[in-house]
Each structure stands twice: as C-alpha cells, then as structure tokens.
Design an enzyme around this catalytic site. Structure first.
Site, short mmCIF file in Angstrom:
data_model
loop_
_atom_site.label_atom_id
_atom_site.label_comp_id
_atom_site.label_asym_id
_atom_site.label_seq_id
_atom_site.Cartn_x
_atom_site.Cartn_y
_atom_site.Cartn_z
CG ASN A 118 60.98 -13.90 4.35
OD1 ASN A 118 59.76 -14.14 4.29
ND2 ASN A 118 61.85 -14.71 4.92
NE ARG A 177 61.20 -17.97 2.45
CZ ARG A 177 60.91 -18.45 3.65
NH1 ARG A 177 60.60 -17.64 4.64
NH2 ARG A 177 60.89 -19.74 3.86
CG HIS A 186 64.65 -25.31 4.18
ND1 HIS A 186 64.63 -26.41 5.00
CD2 HIS A 186 64.37 -24.26 4.96
CE1 HIS A 186 64.33 -26.06 6.23
NE2 HIS A 186 64.16 -24.74 6.24
NE ARG A 221 58.85 -26.69 11.77
CZ ARG A 221 59.47 -26.11 10.76
NH1 ARG A 221 59.85 -26.80 9.71
NH2 ARG A 221 59.72 -24.82 10.79
CD GLU A 266 67.18 -19.73 3.03
OE1 GLU A 266 67.66 -19.45 4.15
OE2 GLU A 266 66.13 -20.34 2.87
#
Ligand code: ADP
Length: 403
Positions: free
Chosen positions: A7, A95, A184, A245, A388
């Site tokens: 990633n 990823r 996600h 956020r 993941e």
C-alpha cells in the site's frame, strides 16, 4: 504461494507478506517519510510461535525504489527475513484507492490499467499518484511476479444508479464523473464474507449492514453479498462523523463560511477534512483520547460521542429500510472492534427493529469474531476484526489462479 501486499502512499510503503497455503502472515512493516530528511523503517517478522520480532531503522530513504529494495533485503535477511530469494514471491497485490467506474474487479496490472489509474488521479489526488509510484518500483524490483491491483472502490460498484447519483445536473456525472463511489470496500467485503460464514449462511442469502470505524469511517448496506449503498460519496468526506472529517453536512455551509469568513477553497477543504469531526467537536480526533476526556467530565467530549453514535444509528435505520430484511450488523476497524460504548449507543433503543446489544457480551474483551447481541434477537450484532491486507492477498491469489 507467497504474496506480497503493498500500500504505497506519496511518502510511505506499507507491506505485508503472506503464505497463502496457510493464509499466514509472515512479515510486514512500514517505510516512512520517503524523500524527507528523517526517514525510517519498521519491520516485523512473525516467528513460529506467533510472536513478533521487531526491527527498526532510522535514516533517510531517498525514494520509493530504495525503500522497496530495503524491504526486499529485510524479507530475505538471515535474521529478520522469511524467504531465501525474492523470486519466491509469486505475486504482488497493490492496494489502489480509486478504480473509478471501469476498474471494478481485481485486475492484472498492464500499461492500460496504469493509464486508467493515472486518468483517475483527479478523483483521488492524495492516493492514486502514490499508488502509481508503488506499481512502477514494484514492477522493477519484482519483474517475474504477477502484479494485481485491488481497488477500494470496487466492492461498491454494484450500487444501483438511484443510490449513486447525486441530484445535480446530469452532465456533471456524464462529463465529470461526479457520483458516489464509496471507499473502504476491501474491508466491507472482507467482514461481510466473514459474517456470512460465522452465521453459517450463504452470502447470496445474507443481508448485512457493515460499519467500518477507524480514523475514517463508513457504512455499507450489503444485500446477498453485494453492496447496494454506502455512506462515503464521491470522496471520503461524506457520511459518518470521523476523526477529523465532518461527514454529512448541509452543502450550503461551505458557501456561507466562504463568504462570511472569507475562506478560499483550500482553507475550506482543510477545515472540513482536517479540523472537523471529533477533533472539531472536542479537540480529540483519537477515540481513546476522547473517552479519557469524557471520563474526566469534559462536556464537549460527551456530546461529540453522542453525535458520533447518533449518525451511525441514523444510517442503520436508513440501511434497514434499503435492505428490507436484515440478518446482521457488523462493527469493524479500530473503533468498531474495540469501543464498546460506541457499539452500545449506536444500537440503543432499536429493539423494535429487532436490534439489541447484550451489554455483558459487548464489554467482554475478545479478539476474534464475536456476537454481542442477545441470542434471541433476529438481527445478529457482530464484532469482526478487519484484515484488508489479507483480503487483498486473497483477491490477488484468485486472479493469479485464473491465469
Ligand atoms: P485507520 O483508519 O488509521 O486504519 P484504525 O482502524 O486503527 O485506524 O482505528 C483508529 C481508531 O481506533 C482511533 O480513533 C483509536 O482511538 C481507536 N481505537 C483503537 N483502540 C481502541 C480502544 N481500545 N478503545 C477505543 N478506541 C480505540
């Protein structure tokens, strides 16, 4: 088969090496601050008894290529390594945050795929450029391995148009690709699959709401193994309250603040993405810090937690309506897996909808998959650790086996 998952960000490379025969993690780590004065690397080797041996290096890492070369040296190192030769790595799973509307499944990386990821850069300016760097250096370092791209957006590409379109002039979708994409996806897909298995149901017959609560947070409505709606939007700013956020707000607030405070686009972007959410509400973007403030009587932290959980609850109601029938709710990621108060508050007073949390089960410590709802309620509420990287490795293996 050994598969390396990477990633790559603009200044970092996260990596995990798996032996797919036993679905075992062999090693992993992080190269940080690439191109900066004070770079570094942390490497973990998983020992036979499951213990982790850690190794840390400090010092500048000039570029991604040098960083990945160092990773390969460590992976085949006599003390820290787990392979004898880099050619043991059959495939590299990359990823990739944004696959847009065309890259909707794990894909062998070729020049066309690279060109498409590059075209999508405006939709993921913080992520796709770093991923492309990772692909470039990994192809050079592992020329014999199969390189597979696995997209965060892919799982959400089954969302129907009435759920992914915004009520904006339709040309903005056709010409500028303005629509809901969702993120996600790898995590939602992984926990949805795990949940069906745990419930001993066929994925095609299982309806789930999956709730990923990390620093970012999102929810997905999953009907029969396919995603039909998700809370993030064209960007990861929409939906739930997150660490920094804001999630869903009235879009007109942006114009109001722009005019009233004289803020430009970049300042507004920064405000909504980096200074809002839990941080904006109570000064703590990390849930553990927020809980400590709440426990010491901080009223803003109490309210922040209520707002956070209330947003999740509203989406549970919305997705229950979307799905019509619900078998399970899954909590995952740092907060979802570890924070009992959030799970309990988000599911409070929903008995009328067949949803309840057993407080004893909810508070009991545990690491694996566990059910936290009473045995007799129709909707099973589960906690499922996400993985993941393993999911990317599994997807990569599936692609390699079809070649
Ligand atoms: P990322 O999105 O960066 O992968 P994680 O999935 O690791 O993030 O989640 C990070 C969040 O999980 C942080 O807010 C952290 O405080 C929270 N978290 C981790 N452990 C706990 C815990 N035991 N109790 C409450 N929150 C926790």
């Amino acid at each position: 088969m050994k598969i390396l998952v990477i990633n790559t960000g603009s200044s970092s490379i996260k990596y995990e090496l798996f032996d797919m025969d036993g679905q075992q993690r062999l090693a992993g780590g992080l190269v940080e601050k690439i191109g900066e004065k004070s770079g570094g690397l942390t490497h973990q080797k998983v020992l036979g008894n499951g213990e982790i041996r850690r190794h840390t290096e400090h010092g500048p890492v000039p570029d991604h290529g040098q960083g990945l070369k160092r990773v390969v040296e460590l992976l085949s190192h006599s003390e820290h390594g787990v392979i004898t030769n880099k050619d043991e790595i059959a495939a590299v799973g990359h990823r990739i945050v944004h696959g847009g509307e065309t890259l909707t499944a794990p894909t062998v990386i070729d020049d066309q795929v690279i060109a498409t990821i590059r075209e999508l850069e405006p939709l993921a300016p913080l992520h796709n450029p770093g991923h492309l760097k990772g692909i470039e250096v990994a192809r050079a370092v592992f020329p014999r391995a199969v390189h597979v791209a696995v997209f965060d957006t892919a799982f959400h590409q089954t969302i129907p148009p009435h759920a992914f379109m915004y009520a904006l002039p339709v040309d903005l979708y056709k010409t500028h690709k303005v629509r809901r994409y969702g993120f996600h996806g790898t995590s939602h897909a992984y926990v949805a699959e795990q949940a069906a298995r745990y419930l001993e149901r066929r994925p095609e017959e299982t309806n789930l709401i999956t709730i990923h609560l990390g620093n970012g947070g999102s929810m997905a409505a999953v009907r029969g193994g396919k995603c039909v709606d998700t809370s993030m939007g064209m960007t990861p700013l929409a939906g739930l309250v997150m660490g920094t956020r804001c999630g869903d707000i009235d879009p007109a607030i942006v114009f109001y603040l722009g005019k009233r405070l004289g803020l430009g686009m970049d300042a507004l972007d920064n405000l909504l993405n980096k200074e809002s959410g839990l941080k904006g509400l109570c000064g703590a973007n990390d849930m553990r810090e927020l809980l400590a403030k709440r426990d010491s009587g901080d009223a803003n932290a109490c309210l922040a937690l209520e707002i956070y959980a209330y947003r999740i609850k509203k989406y549970i109601g919305a997705y229950l309506a979307v799905l019509g029938r619900l078998d399970g709710i899954v909590f995952t990621a740092g907060i979802g897996e570890n924070c009992a108060p959030v799970r309990s508050m988000a599911c409070a007073d929903l008995e009328g909808l067949g949803i309840a949390v057993d407080e004893e089960k909810n508070k009991a410590p545990g690491r694996g998959i566990r059910q936290i709802s009473p045995d007799n309620t129709p909707v099973k509420v589960l906690v499922i650790p996400t993985n993941e990287e393993l999911r990317i490795a599994q997807e990569t293996q599936r692609v390699v086996e079809t070649l």
